[in-house]
Write an enzyme that holds these catalytic residues in place. Structure first.
Site: not given
Ligand SMILES: [Zn+2]
Ligand SMILES: [Zn+2]
Length: 782
Positions: A84, A379
Site C-alpha cells: 500500500e 496495525y
C-alpha cells in the site's frame, strides 16, 4: 499599497485555509471548499454551461491508448508483490532477502532472489483510483459511478509515477501477490491495482498485522489463496454509498441556496450530517439549560468530613440539618480486586491518548500509523481487544524487558482481554522492536507498551472503607465518607491509573457532630464534546468506522466546528440542521446512517464472492432509493430550504464581521478598525473601514493567523490580538503602536540589539524564522 488590493477577511478563507487552523470561520461548517464571494444565479448557470462544454474523455478512449503502448509482450518471469505504501515495500523486501533497490521516475522498487525465484516488491501510494461519475449525466440525482485513476486530479498527479511503474512491472510478472493493509480500504486499493493496472481477476493475498521480518516472511510463505473479497466488496460499497451521498447532497444544497440568489459550495456527508446533528443537539441542550442553585451538606465528626448523599434544592430543607448534634457511626470494610484495563483497540487508544496527553484522535492515529510502519507496533486500525497466542506475547514481553523493566511485572498466564474483536487484526500491541522516538510518538508508544504489559500484570487490590453516620430523630439522615488504601499495586505499577488513596478513621457507635456546613453550588450545563468523547459517542451509536471517525472529526475541525478542546456548533451549522430537520430530516437521520452501516457490515458475513457482490448491489440500490426520495422532497421545498440557509449565511457573515472588528478608528473616529487579509503578501493587517476617506492601517506579525483575543490591553485599552503560528503557542499582543507598553518593549529591544551588536540580533531573528520554515517544510512533506 492601496487598500483595494485587500479583500475583506470573510472572502479570503480559501487562501488562508492551509496555513493554520482557524477558529470557527464558521463558513466552512458545511463547505467542501472555501466559500467564494456570493454571486448571482445567472453567473453560476454560465459557469455550469462552460463546464458542460468540456466533455470528459470517455473511459474506452483511455484504455485504447493504454493498450496502444503494449506492443511487445515482455517475458513474464517474476513474482510481483504490491504494497500500500512505499515504506512497507522496503520492509517486505528486507524480510524476504537481500533486496536490490531500483528506482524509476523517483519511485523505488526492490528485487530479491529467493529459492530461485525473482521477486519484485513495489508499492501503490494509498489509493491510485478514485470514484467519479460516468460522463453524460446531468443535474442531480446522479447514480452512475466509475473508478478512474487518481492522477487525473491535479492534487494527486504524483500518483501517476506509481501507476506507471506498477503497470510496467506487472507486464513482466507471472504472478501478483497483494500485500496492502489487511482491512477494507487496503483491499480496495489492492483490488483496483489488480483489476485496472495488472488486468487480473484474482491474486494471492499476504495477511499480516505487523511489519516485522518473521511475520512478513510467514505471510509470504503462507498467503491466502485469493483476495479477501469480503473486505473488497464491503470497502467498495462504502466508497460508492458515501460518494453518492456526497455528490447528490452537495448538489441539492447548492441548488437550494441558488434559489436565494446566492452561490456557495455547501455539502454534508452521510456520516457528517448525523454527527453535526449530535453536536447541534448538545448546543441546544446547553442553550436551554437554566442553572439552579443547590446545596451540599457536610458534617464533621472526629475531624473527618462526611457528605450528605443528596443535593438539596429547597433551601427550607436545610433547617433539618441545623439541629444535628450527634449520630451513630457504622464502618464497613471490603477488599476489592481491580483487574487490568483491556488491550487497546483504536478507539480506546485514541480516548486514552487524549485523556493522558491531550493528543487528538486524528494525531494519535497518524502517530500510531507511523509506529506501525516503523515495525514498532501492530496495525492500529483494529477494533479488537484480544491478544491471541499466535503473536507469541511471552516472547514479546521478554524482549520488552530490555528497555522496559516494568515488563517483568507481567506474570499473568492468560492476558486480560476485552469483548470487542476484529476478524482482521488483534489488539494494538508492541512488537518488541525498539527505536528512539520523538516526544509525542514516544508518548503514544509508551502508552501502548504499558497497556500491553498491564494486560499480563496482576490485579490491583484495594482496601475500601465506608463510614456512614446516621443522624436525626429516626437516624434517617445519612452522611458518608470513604477511605481507600492500596494493598497490592499490581498493574497500576505499569499503566497510569487514577486511584487515589484516602485515609479515614474507623468510627463506630455514637459520635459527636462537631460542625454542619452548607456549600451553595449551581447546576452546571451539559459539557460540550471533546474530540475523544465524540469519537466514543460515534462508536456507541455505530456511526462511521474506526478508520474514519477521527477523519470526520478532523474535517469538522477544518470546517470550523471545533473551538479549542470543546466542540461547538456555529450559527451556520445550527441553521443547516434546522433547515434539514424541517424540510429533509432524512439527511440527518442517525437511524438511516446506522442501518446502512449495518448493511455494509453484513456484506462481510457472506461466504462467497457472488453473495458479496449481491449484497453490495443491494446496499447501493437502497442508497439510490433513499437519495431519490430525498431529491423529490428537496426539489419541492428547495426555495424554503434556500431561504433558511441564506439566513444562516447572513448570521455567519455578521458574526465574522463582528469577530474581525477591533475598535473605532482613532484617526477619523468614523470607521472601525478591522482585521483584513492581503492575498498577495499572505499576511493579515488592520485597516479602517472608512477607506478611502481614511487610510489608517496597522501591521501585524507575518506567517500568522491573526484573531481577536478575549482580552483587552491593560495599558491602552485596545483589544489584544492573537498571532497563531503552526506548531507554536499563540502569541498575545497589543497592536496599538502608541501603547506605552508596546513603546517600552520596543525600546528595550532596541537597547538589547545595540548591546548585542546589530549582526547578532539579526542572526537571532533569522534563526527563528528559518526554524519555522523548516518545520513548515517537514509538515508539507509528511
Ligand atoms: Zn479611520
Ligand atoms: Zn496596549
Amino acid at each position: 499599497m492601496a487598500v483595494e488590493s485587500f479583500i475583506p477577511i470573510t472572502d479570503v478563507k480559501m487562501t488562508t485555509e492551509k496555513e493554520v487552523k482557524r477558529k470557527p470561520s464558521i463558513s466552512e461548517l458545511t463547505t467542501v471548499e472555501s466559500p467564494g464571494k456570493p454571486v448571482t444565479a445567472s453567473f453560476i448557470a454560465k459557469q455550469l454551461k462552460k463546464i458542460a462544454k468540456k466533455p470528459r474523455k470517455a473511459k474506452e478512449e483511455r484504455e485504447v491508448k493504454e493498450e496502444g503502448v503494449t506492443i511487445r509482450a515482455p517475458k513474464k518471469d517474476s513474482i510481483l508483490i504490491v504494497t500500500e505504501k512505499p515504506q512497507a515495500a522496503l520492509k517486505i523486501a528486507s524480510a524476504l532477502g537481500k533486496p536490490k533497490k531500483y528506482s524509476e521516475d523517483n519511485v523505488a522498487y526492490y528485487e530479491i532472489e529467493r529459492n530461485g525465484e525473482k521477486i519484485i516488491v513495489a508499492s501503490a501510494v494509498g489509493h491510485l483510483f478514485g470514484l467519479t461519475y460516468k460522463p453524460g449525466q446531468k443535474g442531480w440525482p446522479i447514480f452512475e459511478t466509475e473508478w478512474t485513476p487518481s492522477y487525473e486530479k491535479k492534487s494527486a498527479a504524483f500518483t501517476k509515477r506509481y501507476y506507471e511503474l506498477l503497470q510496467k512491472l506487472s507486464r513482466k510478472a507471472k504472478e501478483v501477490i497483494i500485500a496492502t493493509e489487511f482491512d477494507n480500504e487496503g483491499e480496495v486499493i489492492g483490488w483496483n491495482v489488480l483489476r485496472f493496472i495488472c488486468k487480473r481477476n484474482d491474486a494471492k493475498r499476504m495477511k499480516f498485522s505487523t511489519l516485522t521480518a518473521p511475520e512478513l516472511e510467514k505471510s509470504f510463505e503462507n498467503p491466502l489463496p485469493n483476495l479477501a473479497w469480503e473486505n473488497a466488496y464491503a470497502g467498495e460499497a462504502r466508497h460508492i454509498v458515501d460518494w453518492l451521498y456526497g455528490i447528490n447532497l452537495s448538489r441539492a444544497l447548492m441548488s437550494a441556496i441558488k434559489t436565494s440568489g446566492l452561490f456557495r459550495i455547501l455539502s454534508i456527508g452521510r456520516v457528517q450530517g448525523p454527527t453535526l446533528k449530535i453536536i447541534v443537539d448538545k448546543e441546544r441542550e446547553i442553550e436551554k439549560f437554566k442553572s439552579e442553585p443547590y446545596w451540599q451538606v457536610f458534617a464533621t465528626a472526629n475531624k473527618t468530613r462526611f457528605k450528605h448523599p443528596k443535593d438539596i434544592f429547597d433551601k427550607k430543607e436545610l433547617d433539618k440539618f441545623k439541629k444535628i448534634k450527634d449520630a451513630i457511626a457504622e464502618t464497613t470494610k471490603t477488599e476489592e480486586k481491580i483487574t487490568p484495563p483491556v488491550p487497546f483497540d483504536l478507539t480506546t487508544l485514541q480516548t486514552e491518548a487524549y485523556k493522558h496527553h491531550k493528543i487528538s484522535p486524528s494525531e494519535t492515529l497518524k502517530i500510531a500509523q507511523n509506529l506501525y510502519i516503523e515495525g514498532l507496533i501492530s496495525y492500529p486500525r483494529t477494533s479488537s481487544q484480544k491478544i491471541p497466542k499466535e503473536i507469541e506475547p511471552k516472547k514479546i514481553l521478554k524482549t520488552l524487558t530490555n528497555h522496559f523493566p516494568e515488563a517483568k511485572e507481567a506474570k499473568r498466564a492468560e492476558p486480560i482481554e476485552g469483548k470487542k474483536s476484529d476478524p482482521a487484526h488483534p489488539s494494538i500491541y508492541p512488537t518488541g522492536e525498539f527505536k528512539k522516538l520523538e516526544e509525542r510518538s514516544e508518548k503514544i508508544y509508551l502508552l501502548i507498551v504499558k497497556r500491553f504489559v498491564s494486560a499480563f500484570s496482576s490485579d490491583a487490590i484495594t482496601a475500601n472503607k465506608r463510614v456512614v453516620l446516621n443522624a436525626g430523630k429516626n437516624k434517617e439522615i445519612k452522611f458518608t465518607a470513604s477511605g481507600l488504601k492500596m494493598i497490592e499495586k499490581g498493574w497500576t505499577n505499569v499503566y497510569p491509573a487514577q486511584i487515589e488513596e484516602n485515609d479515614i478513621p474507623d468510627l463506630d457507635g455514637k459520635v459527636k457532630i462537631e460542625k454542619i456546613e452548607f456549600e451553595e453550588k449551581e447546576t452546571q450545563p451539559p459539557k460540550r464534546y471533546t474530540p475523544a468523547s465524540l469519537i466514543s459517542t460515534l462508536e456507541k451509536k455505530n456511526l462511521g468506522t474506526k478508520a474514519t471517525r477521527s477523519t470526520i472529526i478532523d474535517t469538522l475541525f477544518e470546517r470550523g466546528y471545533l473551538d479549542g478542546k470543546s466542540i461547538q456548533a456555529t450559527p451556520l451549522g445550527l441553521k443547516l440542521i434546522e433547515a434539514l430537520e424541517k424540510y429533509s430530516p432524512i439527511i440527518i437521520d442517525e437511524e438511516l446512517t446506522r442501518s446502512l452501516e449495518e448493511q455494509m457490515e453484513k456484506i462481510q458475513e457472506e461466504k462467497n464472492k457472488e453473495d458479496f457482490e449481491k449484497k453490495e448491489n443491494e446496499v447501493v440500490e437502497k442508497t439510490k432509493r433513499v437519495i431519490t426520495d430525498i431529491s423529490k422532497e428537496f426539489k419541492v421545498k428547495e426555495v424554503d430550504i434556500g431561504k433558511e440557509l441564506a439566513k444562516g449565511l447572513e448570521s455567519l457573515r455578521k458574526e465574522q464581521m463582528e469577530a474581525n472588528t477591533l475598535r473605532q478608528c482613532p484617526k477619523c473616529n468614523k470607521g472601525n478598525i478591522r482585521i483584513l487579509f492581503n492575498r498577495a503578501s499572505h499576511r493579515y493587517f488592520g485597516a479602517c473601514s472608512a477607506y478611502p476617506d481614511c487610510k489608517n492601517t496597522y501591521t501585524f506579525p507575518p506567517n500568522s493567523l491573526i484573531k481577536k483575543s478575549e482580552k483587552v490591553c491593560d495599558f491602552c485599552g485596545y483589544p489584544k490580538l492573537l498571532a497563531i503560528r503552526k506548531a507554536k503557542r499563540p502569541w498575545e499582543f497589543c497592536f496599538n503602536p502608541e501603547c506605552p507598553e508596546v513603546k517600552r518593549l520596543r525600546e528595550e529591544w532596541e537597547k538589547r540589539k545595540a548591546a548585542m551588536g546589530v549582526r547578532a540580533a539579526n542572526k537571532e531573528i533569522n534563526k527563528e524564522t528559518s526554524e519555522e520554515t523548516d518545520k513548515e517544510k517537514s509538515a508539507e512533506t509528511k
